[in-house]
Design a protein around this motif. Structure first.
Motif, PDB file in Angstrom:
ATOM      1  N   ASN A 176      -4.727 -15.719 -12.611  1.00 50.28           N
ATOM      2  CA  ASN A 176      -3.561 -15.208 -13.247  1.00 50.28           C
ATOM      3  C   ASN A 176      -4.055 -13.753 -13.746  1.00 50.28           C
ATOM      4  O   ASN A 176      -4.974 -13.852 -14.494  1.00 50.28           O
ATOM      5  N   TRP A 177      -3.147 -12.774 -13.592  1.00 47.45           N
ATOM      6  CA  TRP A 177      -3.564 -11.432 -14.152  1.00 47.45           C
ATOM      7  C   TRP A 177      -2.251 -10.558 -14.386  1.00 47.45           C
ATOM      8  O   TRP A 177      -1.215 -10.850 -13.851  1.00 47.45           O
ATOM      9  N   VAL A 178      -2.514  -9.777 -15.575  1.00 51.36           N
ATOM     10  CA  VAL A 178      -1.416  -8.988 -15.916  1.00 51.36           C
ATOM     11  C   VAL A 178      -1.980  -7.659 -16.349  1.00 51.36           C
ATOM     12  O   VAL A 178      -3.092  -7.552 -16.666  1.00 51.36           O
ATOM     13  N   PHE A 179      -1.289  -6.558 -15.648  1.00 52.81           N
ATOM     14  CA  PHE A 179      -2.128  -5.225 -15.953  1.00 52.81           C
ATOM     15  C   PHE A 179      -0.912  -4.202 -16.360  1.00 52.81           C
ATOM     16  O   PHE A 179       0.233  -4.205 -15.587  1.00 52.81           O
ATOM     17  N   CYS A 180      -1.362  -3.067 -17.222  1.00 54.65           N
ATOM     18  CA  CYS A 180      -0.567  -2.104 -17.200  1.00 54.65           C
ATOM     19  C   CYS A 180      -1.317  -0.924 -17.318  1.00 54.65           C
ATOM     20  O   CYS A 180      -2.400  -0.679 -18.126  1.00 54.65           O
ATOM     21  N   GLY A 181      -1.381  -0.007 -16.417  1.00 56.56           N
ATOM     22  CA  GLY A 181      -1.989   1.354 -16.245  1.00 56.56           C
ATOM     23  C   GLY A 181      -0.942   2.313 -16.019  1.00 56.56           C
ATOM     24  O   GLY A 181       0.254   2.427 -16.313  1.00 56.56           O
ATOM     25  N   GLY A 182      -1.622   3.481 -15.421  1.00 53.47           N
ATOM     26  CA  GLY A 182      -0.615   4.618 -15.236  1.00 53.47           C
ATOM     27  C   GLY A 182      -1.072   5.484 -14.078  1.00 53.47           C
ATOM     28  O   GLY A 182      -2.376   5.369 -13.659  1.00 53.47           O
ATOM     29  N   ILE A 191       0.843  -1.072  -0.178  1.00 53.17           N
ATOM     30  CA  ILE A 191      -0.057   0.223   0.029  1.00 53.17           C
ATOM     31  C   ILE A 191       0.762   1.526  -0.053  1.00 53.17           C
ATOM     32  O   ILE A 191       0.760   2.068  -0.808  1.00 53.17           O
ATOM     33  N   GLU A 192       1.921   1.385   0.983  1.00 51.39           N
ATOM     34  CA  GLU A 192       2.927   2.269   0.737  1.00 51.39           C
ATOM     35  C   GLU A 192       3.402   2.689  -0.434  1.00 51.39           C
ATOM     36  O   GLU A 192       3.727   3.906  -1.120  1.00 51.39           O
ATOM     37  N   PHE A 193       4.044   1.534  -1.242  1.00 48.44           N
ATOM     38  CA  PHE A 193       4.626   1.638  -2.469  1.00 48.44           C
ATOM     39  C   PHE A 193       3.640   2.228  -3.585  1.00 48.44           C
ATOM     40  O   PHE A 193       3.930   3.083  -3.950  1.00 48.44           O
ATOM     41  N   LEU A 194       2.185   1.702  -3.417  1.00 48.52           N
ATOM     42  CA  LEU A 194       1.422   2.186  -4.367  1.00 48.52           C
ATOM     43  C   LEU A 194       1.331   3.741  -4.331  1.00 48.52           C
ATOM     44  O   LEU A 194       0.814   4.596  -5.147  1.00 48.52           O
ATOM     45  N   LYS A 195       0.997   4.232  -2.871  1.00 49.79           N
ATOM     46  CA  LYS A 195       0.978   5.361  -2.484  1.00 49.79           C
ATOM     47  C   LYS A 195       2.012   6.369  -2.993  1.00 49.79           C
ATOM     48  O   LYS A 195       1.898   7.585  -3.488  1.00 49.79           O
ATOM     49  N   SER A 196       3.061   5.919  -3.251  1.00 52.97           N
ATOM     50  CA  SER A 196       4.439   6.737  -3.533  1.00 52.97           C
ATOM     51  C   SER A 196       4.672   6.838  -4.971  1.00 52.97           C
ATOM     52  O   SER A 196       5.553   7.589  -5.208  1.00 52.97           O
ATOM     53  N   ILE A 197       3.841   6.415  -5.690  1.00 55.12           N
ATOM     54  CA  ILE A 197       4.208   6.257  -7.086  1.00 55.12           C
ATOM     55  C   ILE A 197       3.957   7.578  -7.947  1.00 55.12           C
ATOM     56  O   ILE A 197       2.666   8.150  -7.446  1.00 55.12           O
ATOM     57  N   GLN A 198       4.542   8.214  -8.640  1.00 60.36           N
ATOM     58  CA  GLN A 198       4.334   9.628  -8.892  1.00 60.36           C
ATOM     59  C   GLN A 198       3.308   9.731 -10.078  1.00 60.36           C
ATOM     60  O   GLN A 198       3.291   8.867 -11.087  1.00 60.36           O
ATOM     61  N   ASP A 199       2.646  10.805 -10.358  1.00 57.02           N
ATOM     62  CA  ASP A 199       1.743  11.055 -11.468  1.00 57.02           C
ATOM     63  C   ASP A 199       2.696  10.767 -12.809  1.00 57.02           C
ATOM     64  O   ASP A 199       3.943  11.590 -12.732  1.00 57.02           O
ATOM     65  N   GLY A 200       2.057  10.369 -13.763  1.00 51.36           N
ATOM     66  CA  GLY A 200       2.806  10.139 -14.952  1.00 51.36           C
ATOM     67  C   GLY A 200       3.487   8.962 -15.051  1.00 51.36           C
ATOM     68  O   GLY A 200       4.337   8.628 -16.179  1.00 51.36           O
ATOM     69  N   THR A 201       3.712   8.078 -14.031  1.00 53.15           N
ATOM     70  CA  THR A 201       4.273   6.766 -14.132  1.00 53.15           C
ATOM     71  C   THR A 201       3.420   5.737 -14.679  1.00 53.15           C
ATOM     72  O   THR A 201       2.239   5.479 -14.231  1.00 53.15           O
ATOM     73  N   ILE A 202       4.052   5.034 -15.527  1.00 53.85           N
ATOM     74  CA  ILE A 202       3.278   3.802 -16.148  1.00 53.85           C
ATOM     75  C   ILE A 202       3.685   2.699 -15.148  1.00 53.85           C
ATOM     76  O   ILE A 202       4.890   2.353 -14.536  1.00 53.85           O
ATOM     77  N   VAL A 203       2.387   1.753 -14.908  1.00 55.46           N
ATOM     78  CA  VAL A 203       2.614   0.704 -13.788  1.00 55.46           C
ATOM     79  C   VAL A 203       2.323  -0.506 -14.549  1.00 55.46           C
ATOM     80  O   VAL A 203       1.176  -0.635 -15.142  1.00 55.46           O
ATOM     81  N   LEU A 204       3.061  -1.598 -14.369  1.00 59.65           N
ATOM     82  CA  LEU A 204       3.001  -2.797 -14.899  1.00 59.65           C
ATOM     83  C   LEU A 204       2.848  -3.902 -13.987  1.00 59.65           C
ATOM     84  O   LEU A 204       3.949  -3.815 -13.011  1.00 59.65           O
ATOM     85  N   MET A 205       1.821  -4.603 -13.829  1.00 61.77           N
ATOM     86  CA  MET A 205       1.690  -5.597 -12.654  1.00 61.77           C
ATOM     87  C   MET A 205       1.475  -7.038 -13.045  1.00 61.77           C
ATOM     88  O   MET A 205       0.798  -7.207 -14.336  1.00 61.77           O
TER      89      MET A 205
END
Length: 224
Positions: free
Chosen positions: A178-184, A130-144
């Protein structure tokens, strides 16, 4: 008689030379023909060989887009893989993947890798995630990408934060899915880049786990 013999010898010599030269030229022509034919075949083979695109995706991305390809883990044996712009960010070979949810962050303007971490959602604690997710800066591409089990320790807060990155499947992510995701971070719409397969003993490819999910595409570059 001597002169006649000389003429015959010269005639035979010339005839022999002519025959040899003809045979030699024919062989030369045949060899040259073979060489040219082989060159033409090689050129044709090169022209029909499909070009390779970044991360091995099926077609080139347009300008101002980043190529990506990713796959979930296979059961609890083979780890997930995340590639962006021909750089493998996470994989078993890199030895930086683990059970749970694997996350890679990329700069949305430059395509440069920023971070890569995994969070154990079976035996770990959701708080660091949760702390990691909150620290992500705007404009960052996130792949999971999930590996083994990515859902047991997920709580509503974590799911909400991932939904805010553009995910629609995170609310339904269950044990060993099983799950893959790319967002921002800062995305205004739902992401088109998401694949989810439920863990179902009747349809699972592996005992206890569904088949691997793979996904590729072109992420639009963040514009100012």
């Amino acid at each position: 008689i001597g002169a006649a013999k000389l003429v015959v010898v010269v005639a035979i010599f010339l005839l022999t030379f002519y025959v040899i030269s003809q045979v030699f030229e024919i062989k030369m022509d045949a060899n040259l023909g073979h060489i040219f034919a082989r060159s033409a075949l090689d050129a044709a083979a090169r022209s029909t060989k499909p070009p390779r695109y970044k991360c091995g995706i099926s077609k080139a991305c347009p300008e101002k887009h980043f190529a990506f390809k990713m796959a979930s883990g296979a059961a609890n044996v083979v780890g997930p893989k995340i590639c962006v712009e021909d750089t493998v960010l996470m994989s078993g070979v890199k030895n930086n993947v683990g059970r749970g949810i694997n996350v890679a962050l990329v700069n949305g303007k430059t395509g440069e890798p920023l971070d890569a971490k995994f969070f154990d959602m079976w035996g770990g604690d959701v708080a660091p995630f949760i702390e990691f997710l909150k620290s992500i800066q705007d404009g960052t591409i996130v792949l999971m990408a999930t590996y083994d089990d990515g859902a047991t320790k997920l709580n509503e807060e974590a799911r909400k934060l991932i939904a805010e990155l553009g995910s629609t499947s995170i609310t339904n992510l269950g044990f060993r899915d099983n799950w893959v995701f790319c967002g921002g971070k800062g995305i205004k719409t739902k992401s088109p880049f998401e694949q989810h397969i439920k863990n179902n003993k009747d349809t699972n490819k592996y005992e206890g786990w569904p088949e691997v999910v793979e996904m590729e595409g072109c992420i639009p570059q963040k514009q100012d």
